[in-house]
Write a protein that holds these residues in place. Structure first.
Motif, PDB file in Angstrom:
ATOM      1  N   MET A   1      19.844  28.324   1.172  1.00 35.81           N
ATOM      2  CA  MET A   1      18.653  27.850   1.908  1.00 35.81           C
ATOM      3  C   MET A   1      19.074  26.958   3.074  1.00 35.81           C
ATOM      4  SD  MET A   1      15.371  28.260   1.515  1.00 35.81           S
ATOM      5  CE  MET A   1      13.908  27.698   0.684  1.00 35.81           C
ATOM      6  N   HIS A   2      19.987  26.052   2.842  1.00 32.79           N
ATOM      7  CA  HIS A   2      20.341  25.096   3.898  1.00 32.79           C
ATOM      8  C   HIS A   2      21.000  25.774   5.094  1.00 32.79           C
ATOM      9  CE1 HIS A   2      19.113  21.634   1.763  1.00 32.79           C
ATOM     10  NE2 HIS A   2      19.896  21.855   0.738  1.00 32.79           N
ATOM     11  N   ARG A   3      21.928  26.685   4.819  1.00 33.42           N
ATOM     12  CA  ARG A   3      22.662  27.310   5.920  1.00 33.42           C
ATOM     13  C   ARG A   3      21.717  28.049   6.839  1.00 33.42           C
ATOM     14  NH1 ARG A   3      27.788  30.208   3.669  1.00 33.42           N
ATOM     15  NH2 ARG A   3      26.086  31.491   2.936  1.00 33.42           N
ATOM     16  N   ARG A   4      20.768  28.763   6.241  1.00 36.29           N
ATOM     17  CA  ARG A   4      19.823  29.542   7.036  1.00 36.29           C
ATOM     18  C   ARG A   4      19.025  28.621   7.921  1.00 36.29           C
ATOM     19  NH1 ARG A   4      17.736  33.180   2.890  1.00 36.29           N
ATOM     20  NH2 ARG A   4      16.679  31.295   2.313  1.00 36.29           N
ATOM     21  N   ILE A   5      18.524  27.566   7.347  1.00 40.13           N
ATOM     22  CA  ILE A   5      17.689  26.669   8.123  1.00 40.13           C
ATOM     23  C   ILE A   5      18.478  26.056   9.262  1.00 40.13           C
ATOM     24  CG2 ILE A   5      16.497  24.470   8.075  1.00 40.13           C
ATOM     25  CD1 ILE A   5      15.281  25.183   5.486  1.00 40.13           C
ATOM     26  N   ASN A   6      19.707  25.705   9.021  1.00 37.49           N
ATOM     27  CA  ASN A   6      20.446  25.033  10.089  1.00 37.49           C
ATOM     28  C   ASN A   6      20.596  25.894  11.320  1.00 37.49           C
ATOM     29  OD1 ASN A   6      20.723  22.663   8.848  1.00 37.49           O
ATOM     30  ND2 ASN A   6      22.793  23.001   8.093  1.00 37.49           N
ATOM     31  N   LEU A   7      20.961  27.173  11.151  1.00 37.96           N
ATOM     32  CA  LEU A   7      21.138  28.030  12.322  1.00 37.96           C
ATOM     33  C   LEU A   7      19.819  28.219  13.042  1.00 37.96           C
ATOM     34  CD1 LEU A   7      22.916  29.689  14.045  1.00 37.96           C
ATOM     35  CD2 LEU A   7      22.561  31.650  12.558  1.00 37.96           C
ATOM     36  N   SER A   8      18.772  28.526  12.277  1.00 37.57           N
ATOM     37  CA  SER A   8      17.487  28.759  12.932  1.00 37.57           C
ATOM     38  C   SER A   8      16.945  27.455  13.513  1.00 37.57           C
ATOM     39  CB  SER A   8      16.483  29.394  11.971  1.00 37.57           C
ATOM     40  OG  SER A   8      16.297  28.575  10.844  1.00 37.57           O
ATOM     41  N   ALA A   9      17.311  26.337  12.891  1.00 38.92           N
ATOM     42  CA  ALA A   9      16.850  25.055  13.423  1.00 38.92           C
ATOM     43  C   ALA A   9      17.460  24.806  14.791  1.00 38.92           C
ATOM     44  CB  ALA A   9      17.205  23.918  12.470  1.00 38.92           C
ATOM     45  N   ILE A  10      18.756  25.117  14.909  1.00 38.91           N
ATOM     46  CA  ILE A  10      19.426  24.908  16.201  1.00 38.91           C
ATOM     47  C   ILE A  10      18.765  25.757  17.277  1.00 38.91           C
ATOM     48  CG2 ILE A  10      21.568  25.247  17.474  1.00 38.91           C
ATOM     49  CD1 ILE A  10      23.061  24.659  14.880  1.00 38.91           C
ATOM     50  N   VAL A  11      18.518  27.035  16.940  1.00 38.58           N
ATOM     51  CA  VAL A  11      17.882  27.906  17.930  1.00 38.58           C
ATOM     52  C   VAL A  11      16.497  27.390  18.281  1.00 38.58           C
ATOM     53  CG1 VAL A  11      17.037  30.227  18.388  1.00 38.58           C
ATOM     54  CG2 VAL A  11      19.168  29.922  17.145  1.00 38.58           C
ATOM     55  N   ALA A  12      15.764  26.940  17.245  1.00 43.99           N
ATOM     56  CA  ALA A  12      14.403  26.450  17.490  1.00 43.99           C
ATOM     57  C   ALA A  12      14.416  25.260  18.437  1.00 43.99           C
ATOM     58  CB  ALA A  12      13.725  26.094  16.172  1.00 43.99           C
ATOM     59  N   VAL A  13      15.358  24.362  18.221  1.00 44.09           N
ATOM     60  CA  VAL A  13      15.441  23.194  19.100  1.00 44.09           C
ATOM     61  C   VAL A  13      15.760  23.634  20.518  1.00 44.09           C
ATOM     62  CG1 VAL A  13      16.853  21.186  19.644  1.00 44.09           C
ATOM     63  CG2 VAL A  13      16.029  21.512  17.336  1.00 44.09           C
ATOM     64  N   PHE A  14      16.704  24.581  20.636  1.00 45.15           N
ATOM     65  CA  PHE A  14      17.057  25.095  21.952  1.00 45.15           C
ATOM     66  C   PHE A  14      15.838  25.697  22.640  1.00 45.15           C
ATOM     67  CE2 PHE A  14      19.118  27.240  25.325  1.00 45.15           C
ATOM     68  CZ  PHE A  14      18.633  28.528  25.362  1.00 45.15           C
ATOM     69  N   VAL A  15      15.038  26.444  21.855  1.00 41.36           N
ATOM     70  CA  VAL A  15      13.841  27.068  22.422  1.00 41.36           C
ATOM     71  C   VAL A  15      12.870  26.018  22.937  1.00 41.36           C
ATOM     72  CG1 VAL A  15      11.730  28.282  21.765  1.00 41.36           C
ATOM     73  CG2 VAL A  15      13.941  29.263  21.217  1.00 41.36           C
ATOM     74  N   ILE A  16      12.688  24.950  22.168  1.00 39.69           N
ATOM     75  CA  ILE A  16      11.780  23.896  22.623  1.00 39.69           C
ATOM     76  C   ILE A  16      12.296  23.287  23.926  1.00 39.69           C
ATOM     77  CG2 ILE A  16      10.792  21.639  22.082  1.00 39.69           C
ATOM     78  CD1 ILE A  16       9.485  23.744  20.498  1.00 39.69           C
ATOM     79  N   ILE A  17      13.601  23.043  23.980  1.00 31.86           N
ATOM     80  CA  ILE A  17      14.166  22.495  25.218  1.00 31.86           C
ATOM     81  C   ILE A  17      13.930  23.465  26.361  1.00 31.86           C
ATOM     82  CG2 ILE A  17      16.292  21.841  26.398  1.00 31.86           C
ATOM     83  CD1 ILE A  17      17.378  20.822  23.803  1.00 31.86           C
ATOM     84  N   PHE A  18      14.208  24.740  26.105  1.00 36.12           N
ATOM     85  CA  PHE A  18      14.025  25.788  27.101  1.00 36.12           C
ATOM     86  C   PHE A  18      12.598  25.817  27.611  1.00 36.12           C
ATOM     87  CE2 PHE A  18      14.734  29.596  29.304  1.00 36.12           C
ATOM     88  CZ  PHE A  18      13.906  30.628  28.872  1.00 36.12           C
ATOM     89  N   LEU A  19      11.634  25.725  26.679  1.00 33.34           N
ATOM     90  CA  LEU A  19      10.235  25.789  27.078  1.00 33.34           C
ATOM     91  C   LEU A  19       9.826  24.575  27.900  1.00 33.34           C
ATOM     92  CD1 LEU A  19       8.365  27.178  23.923  1.00 33.34           C
ATOM     93  CD2 LEU A  19       8.732  28.319  26.092  1.00 33.34           C
ATOM     94  N   TYR A  20      10.412  23.432  27.591  1.00 36.10           N
ATOM     95  CA  TYR A  20       9.945  22.216  28.238  1.00 36.10           C
ATOM     96  C   TYR A  20      10.792  21.772  29.434  1.00 36.10           C
ATOM     97  CZ  TYR A  20       6.125  21.550  25.089  1.00 36.10           C
ATOM     98  OH  TYR A  20       4.934  21.726  24.428  1.00 36.10           O
ATOM     99  N   LEU A  21      11.909  22.436  29.668  1.00 33.75           N
ATOM    100  CA  LEU A  21      12.734  22.066  30.818  1.00 33.75           C
ATOM    101  C   LEU A  21      11.964  22.183  32.136  1.00 33.75           C
ATOM    102  CD1 LEU A  21      15.609  21.100  31.232  1.00 33.75           C
ATOM    103  CD2 LEU A  21      16.323  23.462  31.513  1.00 33.75           C
ATOM    104  N   PRO A  22      11.354  23.339  32.397  1.00 35.42           N
ATOM    105  CA  PRO A  22      10.572  23.433  33.630  1.00 35.42           C
ATOM    106  C   PRO A  22       9.403  22.466  33.636  1.00 35.42           C
ATOM    107  CG  PRO A  22      10.948  25.608  32.698  1.00 35.42           C
ATOM    108  CD  PRO A  22      11.373  24.617  31.671  1.00 35.42           C
ATOM    109  N   ILE A  23       8.801  22.253  32.468  1.00 33.89           N
ATOM    110  CA  ILE A  23       7.676  21.326  32.401  1.00 33.89           C
ATOM    111  C   ILE A  23       8.138  19.941  32.827  1.00 33.89           C
ATOM    112  CG2 ILE A  23       5.973  20.263  30.907  1.00 33.89           C
ATOM    113  CD1 ILE A  23       5.439  23.126  31.051  1.00 33.89           C
TER     114      ILE A  23
END
Lengths: 257, 367, 288
Positions: free
Chosen positions: A1-23
């Motif tokens: 459970m932990h390993r899965r969450i960590n990888l997807s968590a990293i991507v999710a954080v990156f996505v949030i940064i990506f979405l808000y960079l132009p903002i």
């Protein structure tokens, strides 16, 4: 459970940064004193003061909200009636696809098609034609969202209601609509957002005297990215953020009643 | 059963579509005449005018109202194609007056979309340079009144370019020091212009061989370009993203206004002569007010005020003579004389051959 | 294909409810789109608009290598956009579906919020960010990582990034909705029974989320394919896609039938995609 969450968590954080960079860029540059976004001339609220007197922006903003509200109301009504109808007749694939197709028809195709149709029936272009055009594809989205949920509603409850003597209207308002509420809200939010943001169809189907906000912004591009555009973006962001908080508060109050 | 119903439904839709379509298309072949009715009170008429954003003084509507009592609404189009699209898409676009480049006025007229002027109602046409009445896209100014005119050339950052450009070759086959920092105009006629001139051809040519050679040169140029840009290239010059751009002369002045190091030059191979004109749509129900508006713009002091404001040359003799000399010092291309401008080739409408240039542009930009 | 069913009265009631809306859609969606596509077999009016005779010249003209190349490029760019969105969208949706209810709502709102800032404004922001003299390049130069600007803007890559940015939520939301319905017990069970995280993902989560993935893919691929604004703004006019062709033919060349031909091609690609989606969707549902 932990390993899965960590990888997807990293991507999710990156996505949030990506979405808000132009903002962040938009918000930051709204404070730029220079009129050229690529040259920073210092921090200032100058553009926040001038934007209120920018008549094209202000009036088109009002118009765009007007269009979005009407579109949402119409799409909800038309989309829900279609969904209820399709559900009752246990409609097959063709009708379902027909009703949701406008959502994925390329906007350019729909825009030009509507333009020629309005011309053929000699309907002059104005906000009315924009509202009709927006309603077309927003209805499709509403149908998609409502149909998904309506199939899960137990028809027995509705039958019980009519058996117990309630009129069709009463059943509609007291039983069906409350059960569909999450879809209706989702459909409303979707319609409003899509209409507010919509450029291509409005561009082709609007009359010359009443540009919508996206059209005004597009025509401002000849001067490059002006700070007023960034101020606008920031204000829209703030308004929607406030709107979301408000909706949440209202939701809490409604729940507790 | 449902499938049969569905089939009939689709068949009905297609039939309806075909019926609707037969109503489309076809229009008369020449501009209609607009005899102005002198008894009409123009203050009861309203005008919807389409012009480029920033191509007119901000308080134009107020001044017009004050001077001739007519309410005007100004709507913007970003380029000629956009307004042409709107005007040709329906019989009545709701627009009374459109500002379009000369060759497009020619196209609109040949499609019957314009009124021929009632020249008695526009006496200020006499203020224009006589040469302007002779321009090939509308000889006699029968349906178009020139608003601004100029030529196309190279707009560049004299402080960031280590030589003085004087040829289209500097743009089309750029030196290494400026590769990746150049822009060309995106509109197909002007996209082709530099290549045509460099190769010695007319920019109105429809000769397949000449077009092919121009295409070959333009395709060679594409990898060296930063972008194709009709509208924001002067901001690119100001920021330094670009150092050399194909540019309309007045447009370059907007750059010079922010950075005096930005200069304009007409390449030695020659260039074009374009004019942006005012036309009255034949669908307009306000032709009296429209004539009055055009007459007002062509007034010497008004047209001079426009020139001062938009930094483009106006083909108005009376107005140009009253131009502030300081303006010409800051923006040298404002001082180009009609004689110099007329060395440029007038841009003409190519009718059905227009697609040669659209295809050229598509082939070049997608290479 | 499921045929209309239900009892006779409920069917009639159904038609009563749906008819007004269906008429509206027929008048303002079906007829406009079909008549526009029909234009592809007509001839261009001398000056815009359409006339007879009916012919198929446009289809022959569309096979010119220049145009074919544009169509292929569009498919590649739209495909890249959809795959990029899937690549970063799926893990994000997965992550969100595992959060507590409260945090799920917060994340969904956070993802949708930028949508309210008008897509033109956000696309322009990319101009400022990716520019050679823009924020990212200036930053990288200031910290000494590079000495010449990285050319990011006015490239196909910029167009892909720009469109991914615009349509990413449309990929995340359907996948999230599908994953949300997946019984978490199933994945837990798979894990408990000894599957590695990746295996349970592959054998349980992904197949069950497939309907959402397919919908998300279409929601991103289709608008990307027909887009002309982003290629124009972020591609510097150097990346020509089908949307630009349609727009150019209608507005610049005033050759409506030819423009309609490309619109037709676009529509055909759409139909193929949706058919694939619905076919795969049914197979997945049967297997699940």
């Amino acid at each position: 459970m932990h390993r899965r969450i960590n990888l997807s968590a990293i991507v999710a954080v990156f996505v949030i940064i990506f979405l808000y960079l132009p903002i962040t860029a938009v918000v930051g540059l709204s404070f730029n004193k220079s009129s050229n976004s690529l040259i920073w001339k210092g921090f200032g609220l100058d553009w926040y003061k001038t934007i209120w007197s920018n008549e094209p922006i202000m009036s088109s903003f009002q118009r765009t909200i007007f269009v979005a509200v009407l579109t949402t109301v119409l799409s909800l009504i038309i989309g829900t009636t279609i969904s209820i109808g399709l559900n009752k007749m246990k409609a097959g694939g063709f009708l379902r696809t027909f009703s949701t197709a406008p959502a994925i028809v390329p906007d350019l195709v729909l825009a030009i098609g509507l333009l020629t149709t309005f011309s053929t029936i000699s309907m002059s272009l104005s906000l009315t034609t924009v509202i009709i055009s927006h309603t077309v594809f927003c209805t499709a989205f509403v149908v998609a969202v409502v149909l998904a949920r309506i199939g899960l509603i137990d028809p027995a409850i509705e039958e019980a209601s009519t058996d117990l003597g309630a009129s069709a209207v009463k059943t509609l308002f007291k039983i069906t609509i409350p059960q569909l509420m999450p879809s209706l809200i989702a459909g409303a939010v979707l319609s409003f957002t899509l209409s507010m943001d919509e450029f291509v169809i409005a561009f082709f189907t609007n009359g010359p005297e009443t540009p919508t906000l996206p059209m005004v912004i597009y025509s401002m591009i000849r001067f490059g990215v002006t700070p007023e555009i960034n101020v606008l973006g920031t204000l829209l962001l703030v308004i929607s953020f406030v709107g979301v908080i408000l909706a949440q508060r209202i939701g809490k109050v409604a729940d507790s009643i | 059963m449902a499938t049969v119903r569905n089939f009939k439904f689709s068949a009905a839709v297609v039939a309806a579509a075909a019926l609707l379509l037969s109503a489309c298309g076809g229009s008369s072949d020449s501009a209609s005449s607009a005899a102005v009715d002198p008894d009409v009170d123009i203050t009861t008429q309203k005008l919807v005018i389409s012009n480029w954003a920033g191509y007119y003084p901000e308080d134009l509507a107020a001044k017009v109202k004050e001077a001739i009592g007519v309410d005007i609404t100004i709507t913007n189009h970003a380029n000629n194609e956009e307004i042409m699209g709107k005007l040709t898409a329906s019989d009545d676009s709701g627009i009374d007056i459109a500002f379009v480049s000369g060759q497009y006025a020619q196209a609109l007229a040949s499609g019957g979309k314009l009124f021929n002027f009632d020249k008695a109602a526009i006496p200020n046409l006499a203020n224009l340079y006589p040469e302007v009445a002779d321009l090939a896209y509308d000889q006699g100014n029968n349906y178009s009144a020139p608003y601004a005119w100029g030529t196309t050339g190279i707009c560049y950052r004299s402080d960031l370019v280590d030589f003085t450009p004087d040829s289209w070759n500097d743009l089309l086959n750029p030196k290494d020091s400026i590769k990746g920092k150049t822009t060309m105009l995106a509109t197909e006629r002007w996209l082709a212009l530099p290549a045509m001139k460099l190769l010695g051809y007319s920019m109105n040519t429809t000769n397949a061989d000449e077009i092919a050679k121009a295409k070959a040169q333009l395709v060679k140029t594409k990898p060296t370009l930063l972008a194709y840009d009709d509208t924001a290239y002067y901001t690119k010059l100001i920021s330094g993203e670009a150092v050399l751009s194909e540019s309309w002369d007045g447009w370059c002045n907007y750059g010079t206004a922010e950075n005096p190091a930005i200069k304009f030059v007409i390449p030695k191979e020659g260039s074009d002569l374009w004019a942006d004109t005012m036309v009255i749509l034949s669908s307009s129900k306000n032709k009296e007010a429209a004539h009055a508006f055009i007459n007002y713009i062509l007034q010497a002091d008004v047209h001079a005020w426009v020139a001062n404001n938009i930094l483009y040359k106006v083909p108005n003799k009376a107005a140009t003579e009253t131009l502030d000399p300081a303006l010409v010092t800051s923006y040298p291309n404002m001082g180009l004389t009609p004689a110099e401008l007329l060395k440029g080739e007038v841009v003409l409408d190519l009718g059905t051959d227009s697609k040669l240039y659209t295809d050229l542009a598509t082939a070049v930009t997608s290479s | 294909m499921v045929k209309n069913g239900g009892s006779k009265t409920s069917r009639h009631l159904g038609w009563a409810w749906a008819s007004p809306g269906l008429v509206f859609l027929t008048l303002f969606a079906a007829i406009p789109v079909l008549s526009m596509l029909f234009m592809s077999v007509l001839t261009a009016g001398r000056f815009g608009g359409v006339t007879t005779p009916i012919n198929f010249n446009n289809f022959a003209r569309a096979t010119d290598p220049v145009f074919v190349q544009v169509i292929i490029n569009s498919l590649l760019i739209a495909g890249a956009t959809a795959f990029l969105s899937l690549l970063i969208g799926f893990p994000t949706a997965l992550f969100i579906s595992r959060l507590s209810r409260k945090w799920q709502v917060i994340m969904i709102v956070a993802i949708i919020l930028p949508y309210w800032t008008n897509f033109l404004v956000r696309t322009y922001a990319w101009l400022v960010l990716l520019n050679n003299e823009g924020i990212i390049n200036k930053f990288l130069r200031n910290i000494g990582l590079i000495d010449k600007p990285i050319e990011m803007l006015y490239t196909p890559a910029a167009v892909i990034v720009g469109m991914t940015y615009l349509y990413l939520p449309l990929m995340i939301l359907p996948i999230y909705a599908a994953l949300e319905k997946v019984d978490k017990n199933l994945t837990e069970a798979a894990f408990d029974l000894g599957s590695s995280a990746w295996k349970s993902l592959r054998t349980v989560s992904i197949p069950l989320a497939m309907p959402g993935i397919l919908i998300g893919f279409i929601f991103v691929f289709v608008p990307s394919l027909g887009n002309f604004v982003v290629p124009e703004l972020l591609g510097g006019g150097k990346t020509v896609m089908i949307g630009n062709l349609v727009r150019d033919q209608f507005l610049k060349a005033r050759d409506w039938p030819f423009g309609a031909t490309f619109a037709l091609i676009l529509a055909l690609i759409l139909i193929v995609l949706i058919s694939i989606q619905s076919y795969v969707s049914k197979r997945v549902n049967v297997n699940a």
